[in-house]
Design an enzyme around this catalytic site. Structure first.
Site, PDB file in Angstrom:
ATOM      1  N   ALA A 190       0.867  -1.201   0.000  1.00  0.00           N
ATOM      2  CA  ALA A 190       0.000   0.000   0.000  1.00  0.00           C
ATOM      3  C   ALA A 190       0.886   1.228   0.000  1.00  0.00           C
ATOM      4  O   ALA A 190       0.910   1.998   0.966  1.00  0.00           O
ATOM      5  CB  ALA A 190      -0.917  -0.040   1.213  1.00  0.00           C
ATOM      6  N   HIS A 226     -26.992  19.297  22.739  1.00  0.00           N
ATOM      7  CA  HIS A 226     -26.336  18.515  23.795  1.00  0.00           C
ATOM      8  C   HIS A 226     -27.155  17.261  24.075  1.00  0.00           C
ATOM      9  O   HIS A 226     -28.379  17.355  24.158  1.00  0.00           O
ATOM     10  CB  HIS A 226     -26.242  19.349  25.069  1.00  0.00           C
TER      11      HIS A 226
HETATM   12  P1  NAI Z   1      -0.630   6.752   0.605  1.00  0.00           P
HETATM   13  O1  NAI Z   1       0.056   7.710  -0.260  1.00  0.00           O
HETATM   14  O2  NAI Z   1      -1.728   7.207   1.491  1.00  0.00           O
HETATM   15  O3  NAI Z   1       0.446   6.054   1.576  1.00  0.00           O
HETATM   16  C1  NAI Z   1       1.545   5.362   1.102  1.00  0.00           C
HETATM   17  C2  NAI Z   1       2.527   5.156   2.240  1.00  0.00           C
HETATM   18  O4  NAI Z   1       3.528   4.245   1.809  1.00  0.00           O
HETATM   19  C3  NAI Z   1       3.232   6.428   2.666  1.00  0.00           C
HETATM   20  O5  NAI Z   1       3.197   6.537   4.066  1.00  0.00           O
HETATM   21  C4  NAI Z   1       4.650   6.246   2.133  1.00  0.00           C
HETATM   22  O6  NAI Z   1       5.620   6.919   2.892  1.00  0.00           O
HETATM   23  C5  NAI Z   1       4.799   4.733   2.235  1.00  0.00           C
HETATM   24  N1  NAI Z   1       5.819   4.152   1.346  1.00  0.00           N
HETATM   25  C6  NAI Z   1       6.076   4.468   0.068  1.00  0.00           C
HETATM   26  N2  NAI Z   1       7.079   3.686  -0.407  1.00  0.00           N
HETATM   27  C7  NAI Z   1       7.437   2.839   0.593  1.00  0.00           C
HETATM   28  C8  NAI Z   1       8.411   1.800   0.729  1.00  0.00           C
HETATM   29  N3  NAI Z   1       9.214   1.461  -0.272  1.00  0.00           N
HETATM   30  N4  NAI Z   1       8.499   1.143   1.896  1.00  0.00           N
HETATM   31  C9  NAI Z   1       7.683   1.471   2.938  1.00  0.00           C
HETATM   32  N5  NAI Z   1       6.749   2.453   2.867  1.00  0.00           N
HETATM   33  C10 NAI Z   1       6.631   3.131   1.723  1.00  0.00           C
HETATM   34  O7  NAI Z   1      -1.103   5.573  -0.365  1.00  0.00           O
HETATM   35  P2  NAI Z   1      -2.146   4.400  -0.179  1.00  0.00           P
HETATM   36  O8  NAI Z   1      -2.368   4.116   1.263  1.00  0.00           O
HETATM   37  O9  NAI Z   1      -1.660   3.311  -1.064  1.00  0.00           O
HETATM   38  O10 NAI Z   1      -3.477   5.011  -0.773  1.00  0.00           O
HETATM   39  C11 NAI Z   1      -3.536   5.445  -2.148  1.00  0.00           C
HETATM   40  C12 NAI Z   1      -4.556   6.500  -2.340  1.00  0.00           C
HETATM   41  O11 NAI Z   1      -5.861   6.017  -2.135  1.00  0.00           O
HETATM   42  C13 NAI Z   1      -4.339   7.670  -1.401  1.00  0.00           C
HETATM   43  O12 NAI Z   1      -3.905   8.751  -2.183  1.00  0.00           O
HETATM   44  C14 NAI Z   1      -5.656   7.951  -0.796  1.00  0.00           C
HETATM   45  O13 NAI Z   1      -6.044   9.272  -1.048  1.00  0.00           O
HETATM   46  C15 NAI Z   1      -6.640   6.988  -1.477  1.00  0.00           C
HETATM   47  N6  NAI Z   1      -7.431   6.355  -0.424  1.00  0.00           N
HETATM   48  C16 NAI Z   1      -8.269   7.120   0.326  1.00  0.00           C
HETATM   49  C17 NAI Z   1      -8.979   6.576   1.363  1.00  0.00           C
HETATM   50  C18 NAI Z   1      -9.838   7.456   2.181  1.00  0.00           C
HETATM   51  O14 NAI Z   1     -10.095   8.569   1.768  1.00  0.00           O
HETATM   52  N7  NAI Z   1     -10.321   7.004   3.317  1.00  0.00           N
HETATM   53  C19 NAI Z   1      -8.898   5.157   1.687  1.00  0.00           C
HETATM   54  C20 NAI Z   1      -7.962   4.457   0.866  1.00  0.00           C
HETATM   55  C21 NAI Z   1      -7.292   5.046  -0.164  1.00  0.00           C
END
Ligand code: NAI
Ligand code: FAD
Length: 462
Positions: free
Chosen positions: A266, A441
């Site tokens: 992810a 409340h």
């Molecule tokens: P994300 O961008 O939120 O998080 C990715 C994480 O992976 C970051 O903390 C980053 O530092 C880490 N990372 C990157 N490369 C790495 C490595 N080689 N080793 C270890 N850690 C590493 O991306 P995510 O969670 O995949 O979500 C993708 C998109 O989907 C997001 O942009 C989000 O906006 C959307 N999304 C939104 C949700 C919501 O609004 N509730 C729920 C799920 C997804």
């Protein structure tokens, strides 16, 4: 060959909302979708199925943790994984069928198949070429890949595989402490898996308010999630039933290996524009593979627009929807508009985390004079009664004018509470405007008012 005012390519929250708004504005509209069901990533393999599993597993957690405290005696909940997946499937179906109904109601043609743009003004689907005065690219995004990590969607999975696992894993490694990693990591933690999150940075959920990050990580640790921070994943090696994850700690370059039944990758998503033929017709792309647009979602090619995850900005369903409506209005000759300064973000863990506007760190970096109003849910009667008092509301306002600049909430129903602040910000409100608004409340929303009061003469209940 049919002829349309607008053909939208992709039926996710950006595309289907755009198509409906176009039809409502009197434009003859079609929407191309290659999947078997409408609704895009969000309805099929994203927001909706993940929230169904989050809801179901939160019920398990609630029964295990809090029922006894309220005098409700129940046996330890037994999870029927197949039934839980069936519930998730029914939720998806109800939603995707709902879009099909809305398409029929609004007389939108669903052109089934994968679309491409052989030349401006034309969209090819299968062997048929259709004419379109306007084309909207709403083809969304896909999971990013990581060098050395091969996804098989069974043992090493993206979010798509993680929503469909054959059985609940005993152990899980999540690569990336972002939104997907923490939401789906929470799901499997609640189902009894030993979950370890491996994150490259030293903080979780990068970009979020630092105080929220700290509190969030503390709460997740208390719930049983393990974290390895500052770790760069080097590779995964999978068999049919297990995988090894090798990572290097950035602080001392030492190499470590974790083994788990399931590895969830992810680490972000990237725009999906494969097969559209954009290069051949000269559509300009950004260096990150997004379709380049101007402030009105126009590409450099006349009559071709783009929205949602395929362009710049946060990859969120509601951002895509807002752009969908706005671009439809622009095409219809109206003044479509999206206020990018007031797009909320929500993480649907327990407790929820929500934010809008600027973080304290951003304000500091800008050198802006600001004040902070903070209120803990410990001082909120409803939260205490409901065993949901962990967390706080933080409002940031301009020091001189009191205008609200941002809000950060971790706590019960944070994803709903944030909208009070969104509306206030949309109207250019001051913190005092929120503070002077009577709040019923006992509600969680009183915590928002108290945080607004904390920007002035002080909250009452702390
Ligand atoms: P994300 O961008 O939120 O998080 C990715 C994480 O992976 C970051 O903390 C980053 O530092 C880490 N990372 C990157 N490369 C790495 C490595 N080689 N080793 C270890 N850690 C590493 O991306 P995510 O969670 O995949 O979500 C993708 C998109 O989907 C997001 O942009 C989000 O906006 C959307 N999304 C939104 C949700 C919501 O609004 N509730 C729920 C799920 C997804
Ligand atoms: P998409 O929803 O990706 O839709 C694009 C559609 O276009 C797809 O159906 C695809 O099949 C189709 N398509 C692509 N190319 C073609 C072609 N050439 N011809 C025909 N059809 C084509 N966001 C939130 O706001 N809240 C959440 O809770 C949330 N949870 C998420 C959970 C997960 C697990 C994931 C992966 C994402 C989540 N997101 C969430 C992000 C959200 O799903 C996206 O931001 C949103 O779906 C983007 O909408 P879109 O319309 O741009 O594209």
């Amino acid at each position: 060959m049919a002829s349309y005012d607008v053909i939208v390519i992709g039926s996710g929250p950006g595309g289907y909302v755009c198509a409906i708004r176009c039809a409502q504005l009197g434009l003859k509209t079609a929407c191309v979708e290659g999947r078997e069901t409408l609704g895009g990533t969000c309805l099929n393999v994203g927001c909706i199925p993940s929230k169904a599993l989050l809801h179901a597993t939160e019920m398990v957690h609630e029964a295990e943790e809090n029922f006894g405290k309220m005098g409700i005696g129940v046996a330890k909940p037994k999870v029927d994984w197949k039934q839980m997946l069936a519930y998730k499937g029914e939720t998806i179906e109800a939603n995707t069928k709902g879009i099909e109904f809305l398409f029929k109601k609004n007389k939108i043609d669903w052109l089934k198949g994968w679309g491409s743009i052989p030349e401006p003004g034309k969209v090819k689907v299968g062997d048929e070429v259709h004419e379109a005065k306007n084309i909207v690219i709403a083809t969304g995004s896909e999971a990013s890949s990581l060098p050395g990590v091969e996804v098989d969607e069974k043992v090493v999975v993206t979010s798509t595989g993680a929503l469909e696992l054959g059985k609940i894993p005993k152990t899980m490694v999540v690569i990336g402490a972002g939104v997907i990693g923490l939401e789906l990591g929470s799901v499997y933690n609640r189902l009894g898996a030993e979950v370890t999150v491996v994150e490259f940075l030293d903080v979780i959920t990068p970009g979020m308010d630092a105080e929220v990050q700290k509190t969030f990580q503390r709460i997740l640790k208390k719930q049983g999630l393990n974290f390895v921070m500052g770790a760069a994943v080097q590779k995964t090696e999978a068999t049919k039933t297990k995988a090894k994850v090798t990572y290097k700690l950035r602080k001392d370059d030492t190499e470590h290996v974790l083994e788990a039944d399931t590895v969830l990758v992810a680490t972000g998503r990237k725009p999906y524009t494969d097969g559209l033929g954009l290069e051949a017709i000269g559509v300009t792309m950004t260096d990150r593979g997004q379709v380049q647009t101007d402030a009105h979602w126009r590409t450099n090619v006349n009559g071709i627009y783009a929205i949602g995850d395929a362009i710049t900005g946060p990859m969120l369903a509601h951002k895509a929807e807002d752009e969908g409506m706005a671009v439809a209005e622009t095409i219809a000759g109206q003044a479509g508009h999206v206020n990018y300064g007031v797009i909320p973000g929500v993480i649907y863990t327990h407790p929820e985390v929500a934010n809008v506007g600027q973080t304290e760190e951003q304000l500091k970096e800008e050198g802006r004079a600001y004040k902070v109003g903070k209120f803990s849910f410990m001082g909120n009667g409803r939260a205490k009664a409901n065993h949901a008092a962990d967390g706080f509301v933080k409002i940031l306002a301009d020091k001189e004018t009191d205008r609200i600049l941002g809000a950060h909430i971790i706590g019960p129903m944070a994803g709903d509470l944030i909208h009070e602040v969104c509306v206030a910000m949309e109207f250019g409100a001051a913190a005092e405007d929120l503070a002077r608004t009577c709040h019923a409340h006992p509600t969680y929303s009183e915590a928002v008012r108290e945080a607004a009061l904390a920007c002035g003469d002080g909250p009452i209940h702390s």
